[in-house]
Design a protein around this motif. Structure first.
Motif, mmCIF file in Angstrom:
data_model
loop_
_atom_site.group_PDB
_atom_site.id
_atom_site.type_symbol
_atom_site.label_atom_id
_atom_site.label_comp_id
_atom_site.label_asym_id
_atom_site.label_seq_id
_atom_site.Cartn_x
_atom_site.Cartn_y
_atom_site.Cartn_z
ATOM 1 N N HIS A 1 33.613 -67.852 -1.983
ATOM 2 C CA HIS A 1 32.826 -66.655 -1.647
ATOM 3 C C HIS A 1 32.900 -65.614 -2.773
ATOM 4 O O HIS A 1 31.904 -64.938 -3.064
ATOM 5 N N GLY A 2 34.058 -65.529 -3.422
ATOM 6 C CA GLY A 2 34.192 -64.621 -4.572
ATOM 7 C C GLY A 2 33.243 -65.022 -5.695
ATOM 8 O O GLY A 2 32.628 -64.175 -6.350
ATOM 9 N N GLU A 3 33.145 -66.313 -5.906
ATOM 10 C CA GLU A 3 32.266 -66.809 -6.966
ATOM 11 C C GLU A 3 30.808 -66.480 -6.656
ATOM 12 O O GLU A 3 30.033 -66.124 -7.550
ATOM 13 N N LYS A 4 30.453 -66.572 -5.385
ATOM 14 C CA LYS A 4 29.055 -66.338 -5.005
ATOM 15 C C LYS A 4 28.678 -64.863 -4.969
ATOM 16 O O LYS A 4 27.533 -64.509 -5.259
ATOM 17 N N VAL B 1 29.485 -58.246 -12.296
ATOM 18 C CA VAL B 1 29.277 -58.038 -13.739
ATOM 19 C C VAL B 1 27.813 -57.667 -13.977
ATOM 20 O O VAL B 1 27.496 -56.682 -14.663
ATOM 21 N N GLU B 2 26.920 -58.439 -13.388
ATOM 22 C CA GLU B 2 25.482 -58.210 -13.621
ATOM 23 C C GLU B 2 25.037 -56.885 -12.985
ATOM 24 O O GLU B 2 24.214 -56.161 -13.549
ATOM 25 N N HIS B 3 25.598 -56.580 -11.828
ATOM 26 C CA HIS B 3 25.289 -55.309 -11.162
ATOM 27 C C HIS B 3 25.718 -54.133 -12.038
ATOM 28 O O HIS B 3 24.965 -53.168 -12.224
ATOM 29 N N PHE C 1 33.484 -75.218 -5.502
ATOM 30 C CA PHE C 1 34.165 -74.191 -6.303
ATOM 31 C C PHE C 1 34.070 -74.521 -7.790
ATOM 32 O O PHE C 1 33.767 -73.652 -8.619
ATOM 33 N N ALA C 2 34.303 -75.793 -8.153
ATOM 34 C CA ALA C 2 34.248 -76.185 -9.569
ATOM 35 C C ALA C 2 32.846 -75.967 -10.138
ATOM 36 O O ALA C 2 32.685 -75.461 -11.261
ATOM 37 N N THR C 3 31.832 -76.324 -9.358
ATOM 38 C CA THR C 3 30.446 -76.159 -9.814
ATOM 39 C C THR C 3 30.101 -74.678 -9.987
ATOM 40 O O THR C 3 29.500 -74.272 -10.986
ATOM 41 N N LEU C 4 30.511 -73.884 -9.007
ATOM 42 C CA LEU C 4 30.218 -72.449 -9.062
ATOM 43 C C LEU C 4 30.939 -71.777 -10.228
ATOM 44 O O LEU C 4 30.370 -70.933 -10.919
ATOM 45 N N ARG C 5 32.209 -72.146 -10.433
ATOM 46 C CA ARG C 5 32.955 -71.510 -11.524
ATOM 47 C C ARG C 5 32.340 -71.859 -12.872
ATOM 48 O O ARG C 5 32.213 -71.009 -13.751
ATOM 49 N N ARG C 6 31.948 -73.139 -13.027
ATOM 50 C CA ARG C 6 31.325 -73.542 -14.281
ATOM 51 C C ARG C 6 30.050 -72.727 -14.508
ATOM 52 O O ARG C 6 29.810 -72.196 -15.592
ATOM 53 N N GLU D 1 29.128 -69.989 -17.482
ATOM 54 C CA GLU D 1 27.917 -70.137 -18.322
ATOM 55 C C GLU D 1 27.086 -68.853 -18.280
ATOM 56 O O GLU D 1 26.581 -68.402 -19.316
ATOM 57 N N ARG D 2 26.946 -68.285 -17.094
ATOM 58 C CA ARG D 2 26.229 -67.001 -16.984
ATOM 59 C C ARG D 2 26.924 -65.925 -17.820
ATOM 60 O O ARG D 2 26.274 -65.129 -18.496
ATOM 61 N N PHE D 3 28.251 -65.919 -17.734
ATOM 62 C CA PHE D 3 29.011 -64.922 -18.499
ATOM 63 C C PHE D 3 28.764 -65.100 -19.995
ATOM 64 O O PHE D 3 28.512 -64.130 -20.711
ATOM 65 N N ALA D 4 28.843 -66.352 -20.466
ATOM 66 C CA ALA D 4 28.662 -66.623 -21.905
ATOM 67 C C ALA D 4 27.278 -66.169 -22.363
ATOM 68 O O ALA D 4 27.124 -65.594 -23.444
ATOM 69 N N LYS D 5 26.262 -66.402 -21.526
ATOM 70 C CA LYS D 5 24.892 -66.043 -21.914
ATOM 71 C C LYS D 5 24.704 -64.539 -22.102
ATOM 72 O O LYS D 5 23.800 -64.104 -22.811
ATOM 73 N N LEU D 6 25.540 -63.753 -21.454
ATOM 74 C CA LEU D 6 25.414 -62.299 -21.591
ATOM 75 C C LEU D 6 25.854 -61.824 -22.976
ATOM 76 O O LEU D 6 25.516 -60.712 -23.385
#
Lengths: 183, 183
Positions: free
Chosen positions: B51-54, B61-63, B97-102, B106-111
């Protein structure tokens, strides 16, 4: 929860993978992080787990079965890793721990012990009479305690960095000194 | 230790493997173990991490980047997993969880954020003004806190079973209630 051999083995088997997942390839800034003077780094904890495998867990099982309460276990040196790990790489220690744990569990399996053996007694150099079941339950709890220590040491590196979120992160608070509330 | 993005990423990347090494295939007696009424099992903690990941880490971060201090983060529901995980298998949750964290990383890196961005500010619904760096340090400390919780819950199942060794296993002792020493 009552200790049963069949419950404990799946936990003991997993510990090397857990520690490797945490530490393998991790930057030195985490591997050698400590909580303060005289405290252990994740690297130190790993060495302590290796020393336990060599001198505590299965050696004491075999000692208890051989000597019962007639001869106390040799004393366990909980800080032996400060010398034994010196100059070694974390990756080597992780491999060694995995190899030793696998061998320990093979030795354990060969003994063919059942839950009926858990009441067998040995002599602890400090506690006196103890049971095989207490020793085996301690093996599991000790693993969990040191995994917890590794991640606590890591998390606490950011105690100051999390700012106000520290209020929600109980792991970041030092253990109580016993002071009265509000003192 | 000062928070730096390059230090934190290797820890965040490892957490799904750590949790999987602990819980994948583990017998239910451990997965659903608790410390007492109202406390979380390892299975519950896993749902909380999902739930934290979602809804927390990358969404905030995006907010923050979009709204700064003009609009508070949505409130995080720390107990959402009691409904969201109902009827699901631990293996599915571990995969999720593994899929969401990955995907989060990736979203973080793109920023393309750098340590120079860590002072950027957002508005927490309870704490008020917070920095991006505080939020990101909390991501790491929160991961470590919940891994610690999983192994604490497991280890404490044997609090009674370890007998006299409890004296050496600080993790098995409940957190201080604030009582005076000797009280």
């Amino acid at each position: 929860m009552i200790y049963r051999i069949a419950d404990a083995l799946p936990v003991l088997r997993r510990t090397p993978d857990v520690v490797s997942a945490l530490l393998d390839g991790l930057p030195d800034v985490w591997l050698y992080a400590i909580e303060g003077p005289g405290t252990w780094s994740p690297f130190d904890v790993l060495g302590h787990l290796i020393h336990g495998e060599k001198t505590d867990w299965m050696p004491r099982v075999e000692h208890l079965l051989a000597h019962g309460e007639a001869l106390a276990f040799p004393v366990f040196d909980r800080e032996a890793m400060f010398i034994a790990s010196r100059g070694r790489k974390a990756a080597d220690l992780l491999d060694e721990f995995a190899t030793l744990r696998r061998a320990s569990l093979e030795r354990f399996a060969k003994l063919g012990l059942t839950d009926a053996d858990l009441e067998r007694r040995g002599l602890h150099p400090e506690f006196g009479s103890v049971t095989l079941g207490q020793h085996l339950a301690t093996w599991v709890a000790h693993d969990m305690g040191h995994v917890s220590q590794i991640v606590r040491v890591m998390g606490r590196q950011y105690t100051d960095e999390v700012g106000p979120w520290g209020a929600y992160l109980s792991m970041l608070r030092p253990p109580s000194t016993g002071a009265r509330p509000g003192a």
